[in-house]
Design an enzyme around this catalytic site. Structure first.
Site, PDB file in Angstrom:
ATOM      1  N   MET A  29      64.070 -12.554  43.460  1.00 28.46           N
ATOM      2  CA  MET A  29      64.760 -11.273  43.260  1.00 28.46           C
ATOM      3  C   MET A  29      65.620 -11.347  41.998  1.00 28.46           C
ATOM      4  SD  MET A  29      65.482  -9.656  46.940  1.00 28.46           S
ATOM      5  CE  MET A  29      66.998 -10.498  47.290  1.00 28.46           C
ATOM      6  N   GLY A  30      65.386 -12.376  41.175  1.00 21.45           N
ATOM      7  CA  GLY A  30      66.109 -12.476  39.906  1.00 21.45           C
ATOM      8  C   GLY A  30      67.501 -13.048  40.055  1.00 21.45           C
ATOM      9  N   LEU A  32      68.450 -15.551  38.196  1.00 17.90           N
ATOM     10  CA  LEU A  32      67.912 -16.896  38.380  1.00 17.90           C
ATOM     11  C   LEU A  32      68.971 -17.975  38.163  1.00 17.90           C
ATOM     12  CD1 LEU A  32      64.490 -16.429  36.527  1.00 17.90           C
ATOM     13  CD2 LEU A  32      65.037 -16.026  38.945  1.00 17.90           C
ATOM     14  N   GLU A  34      69.680 -22.519  39.134  1.00 16.20           N
ATOM     15  CA  GLU A  34      68.935 -23.794  39.167  1.00 16.20           C
ATOM     16  C   GLU A  34      68.009 -23.906  40.388  1.00 16.20           C
ATOM     17  OE1 GLU A  34      68.566 -26.178  36.921  1.00 16.20           O
ATOM     18  OE2 GLU A  34      69.849 -25.093  35.524  1.00 16.20           O
ATOM     19  N   HIS A  36      66.165 -21.441  41.708  1.00 15.16           N
ATOM     20  CA  HIS A  36      64.913 -20.791  41.284  1.00 15.16           C
ATOM     21  C   HIS A  36      64.193 -21.655  40.252  1.00 15.16           C
ATOM     22  CE1 HIS A  36      67.493 -17.103  42.216  1.00 15.16           C
ATOM     23  NE2 HIS A  36      66.449 -16.903  42.998  1.00 15.16           N
ATOM     24  N   GLU A 147      63.676 -24.085  50.525  1.00  9.30           N
ATOM     25  CA  GLU A 147      64.148 -24.320  51.901  1.00  9.30           C
ATOM     26  C   GLU A 147      65.501 -23.673  52.139  1.00  9.30           C
ATOM     27  OE1 GLU A 147      64.115 -28.493  52.745  1.00  9.30           O
ATOM     28  OE2 GLU A 147      61.940 -28.520  53.046  1.00  9.30           O
ATOM     29  N   ILE A 175      68.828 -26.609  46.214  1.00  8.68           N
ATOM     30  CA  ILE A 175      69.640 -27.075  45.086  1.00  8.68           C
ATOM     31  C   ILE A 175      71.079 -26.610  45.338  1.00  8.68           C
ATOM     32  CG2 ILE A 175      69.974 -27.024  42.588  1.00  8.68           C
ATOM     33  CD1 ILE A 175      67.332 -28.358  43.413  1.00  8.68           C
ATOM     34  N   ARG A 186      73.948 -14.616  45.231  1.00  7.90           N
ATOM     35  CA  ARG A 186      75.135 -13.934  45.772  1.00  7.90           C
ATOM     36  C   ARG A 186      76.424 -14.708  45.493  1.00  7.90           C
ATOM     37  NH1 ARG A 186      71.318 -12.063  49.934  1.00  7.90           N
ATOM     38  NH2 ARG A 186      71.295  -9.797  49.782  1.00  7.90           N
TER      39      ARG A 186
HETATM   40  P1  AMP Z   1      65.672 -15.020  46.006  1.00  2.00           P
HETATM   41  O1  AMP Z   1      65.725 -14.657  44.555  1.00  2.00           O
HETATM   42  O2  AMP Z   1      67.004 -15.219  46.621  1.00  2.00           O
HETATM   43  O3  AMP Z   1      64.753 -14.132  46.794  1.00  2.00           O
HETATM   44  O4  AMP Z   1      65.008 -16.463  46.052  1.00  2.00           O
HETATM   45  C1  AMP Z   1      63.748 -16.702  45.480  1.00  2.00           C
HETATM   46  C2  AMP Z   1      63.283 -18.071  45.888  1.00  2.00           C
HETATM   47  O5  AMP Z   1      64.195 -19.051  45.422  1.00  2.00           O
HETATM   48  C3  AMP Z   1      63.188 -18.236  47.411  1.00  2.00           C
HETATM   49  O6  AMP Z   1      62.027 -18.985  47.734  1.00  2.00           O
HETATM   50  C4  AMP Z   1      64.445 -18.994  47.723  1.00  2.00           C
HETATM   51  O7  AMP Z   1      64.360 -19.767  48.893  1.00  2.00           O
HETATM   52  C5  AMP Z   1      64.571 -19.875  46.503  1.00  2.00           C
HETATM   53  N1  AMP Z   1      65.954 -20.340  46.347  1.00  2.00           N
HETATM   54  C6  AMP Z   1      67.074 -19.586  46.327  1.00  2.00           C
HETATM   55  N2  AMP Z   1      68.169 -20.364  46.238  1.00  2.00           N
HETATM   56  C7  AMP Z   1      67.730 -21.642  46.226  1.00  2.00           C
HETATM   57  C8  AMP Z   1      68.369 -22.919  46.180  1.00  2.00           C
HETATM   58  N3  AMP Z   1      69.690 -23.034  46.113  1.00  2.00           N
HETATM   59  N4  AMP Z   1      67.588 -24.022  46.198  1.00  2.00           N
HETATM   60  C9  AMP Z   1      66.245 -23.920  46.275  1.00  2.00           C
HETATM   61  N5  AMP Z   1      65.584 -22.752  46.319  1.00  2.00           N
HETATM   62  C10 AMP Z   1      66.305 -21.636  46.309  1.00  2.00           C
END
Ligand code: AMP
Length: 283
Positions: A29-30, A32, A34, A36, A147, A175, A186
């Site tokens: 969802m952008g 971005l 570390e 992502h 995860e 991460i 967030r």
């Molecule tokens: P989102 O942009 O929040 O929808 O996340 C996109 C992808 O990045 C999803 O597969 C999340 O699980 C992954 N992601 C988000 N935060 C982290 C993090 N801190 N460590 C690893 N992967 C993440």
């Protein structure tokens, strides 16, 4: 390459596939960070072509949630993708994903109503619906998920299995900031003091792990350790803490007898009220 039109993106991806290239896909969802970027780097290592989608999916937000204020630093995100040699950044408009005649939704089942799905009704239906749409546009060989969103990863594996999608799902570790705070788009909403308070989530994980390492295998009592730590600050409003089996994401009844995950979620602040989640294997 940056494309917003789903048909154009699909055409490019089909041509890659037809010329024998493997496609690795990272849906986001952008905003971005570390977390992502770790998924993108892994995709880059293991696939000929890497596609990153940036799409704040309206279908997965509830009416009182942060859809309209969700951070959208699109130019910076595109730059980050280009630095990591992403082949295609797919940035569709909501209207091109959900046109006027859009009517079909995926039901995430019983598990989609638990934990985050209980606090955010319809959330996982929205996630699985958009992931399925994106999979059909991009048609990746592999897709990479964090995860960090453990229940989401579990349900995406369920989607792929139930619907026989020919896609390998790769789960990647969380991460964290040096402090232990799990990275999240967030976190941008948090003031310094709130960032500190939010550490109660990762501290609850540490405390729970110590309890188990010290020989406590009684689910209820281990869970109490987690709850106590995670509800330490009145400013942090705990949504849930569950100790579940990694095999089916259901709670332990008594003894921790197989690989376990602690799932936590809570809210911090009033305006905005920021939802934070975390999880870890407990062993
Ligand atoms: P989102 O942009 O929040 O929808 O996340 C996109 C992808 O990045 C999803 O597969 C999340 O699980 C992954 N992601 C988000 N935060 C982290 C993090 N801190 N460590 C690893 N992967 C993440």
């Amino acid at each position: 390459m940056i494309l917003s039109n789903p048909s154009d993106a699909q055409e490019v991806c089909i041509s890659w596939r037809e010329s024998g290239k493997t496609i690795g896909f990272v849906p986001t969802m952008g905003c971005l960070h570390e977390g992502h970027l770790s998924l993108i780097k892994r995709a880059r290592e293991s696939s000929d072509k890497v596609v990153v989608s940036i799409f704040v999916n309206p279908l997965q937000f509830g009416v009182n949630e942060d859809f309209s204020t969700y951070p959208r630093p699109i130019a910076i995100d595109i730059e980050k993708c280009q630095e990591l040699e992403v082949d295609l950044v797919f940035t569709p408009e909501a209207s091109s994903i959900y046109g006027n005649n859009f009517g079909t939704r995926i039901d995430s089942g019983a598990l989609g109503k638990l934990y985050c799905g209980k606090s955010r009704p319809g959330f996982f239906n929205g996630v699985l619906t958009v992931v399925n749409i994106l999979f059909n546009i991009i048609r990746p060989h592999r897709a990479f998920f964090g995860e960090k969103d453990y229940q989401q990863l579990f349900l995406i594996r369920q989607l792929v299995r139930d619907f026989w999608l020919p896609i390998e799902i790769i789960g990647m570790p969380i991460i964290r900031e040096q402090t232990g705070l799990a990275m999240s788009s967030r976190n941008k909403y948090l003031a310094d003091k709130q960032r500190e308070l939010a550490l109660c989530l990762s501290q609850a994980i540490t405390a729970t792990n110590s309890a188990v390492k010290n020989g406590n295998r009684e689910a209820e009592s281990v869970l109490r350790v987690a709850i106590e730590k995670a509800s330490e600050h009145p400013e942090f409003s705990l949504d849930y803490v569950h100790l579940v089996k990694e095999s089916n994401l259901l709670p332990f009844e008594d003894t921790i007898s197989e690989p376990a995950r602690l799932l936590l979620a809570g809210y911090i602040g009033d305006s905005p009220r920021v939802r934070l989640i975390d999880n870890a294997r407990i062993n």
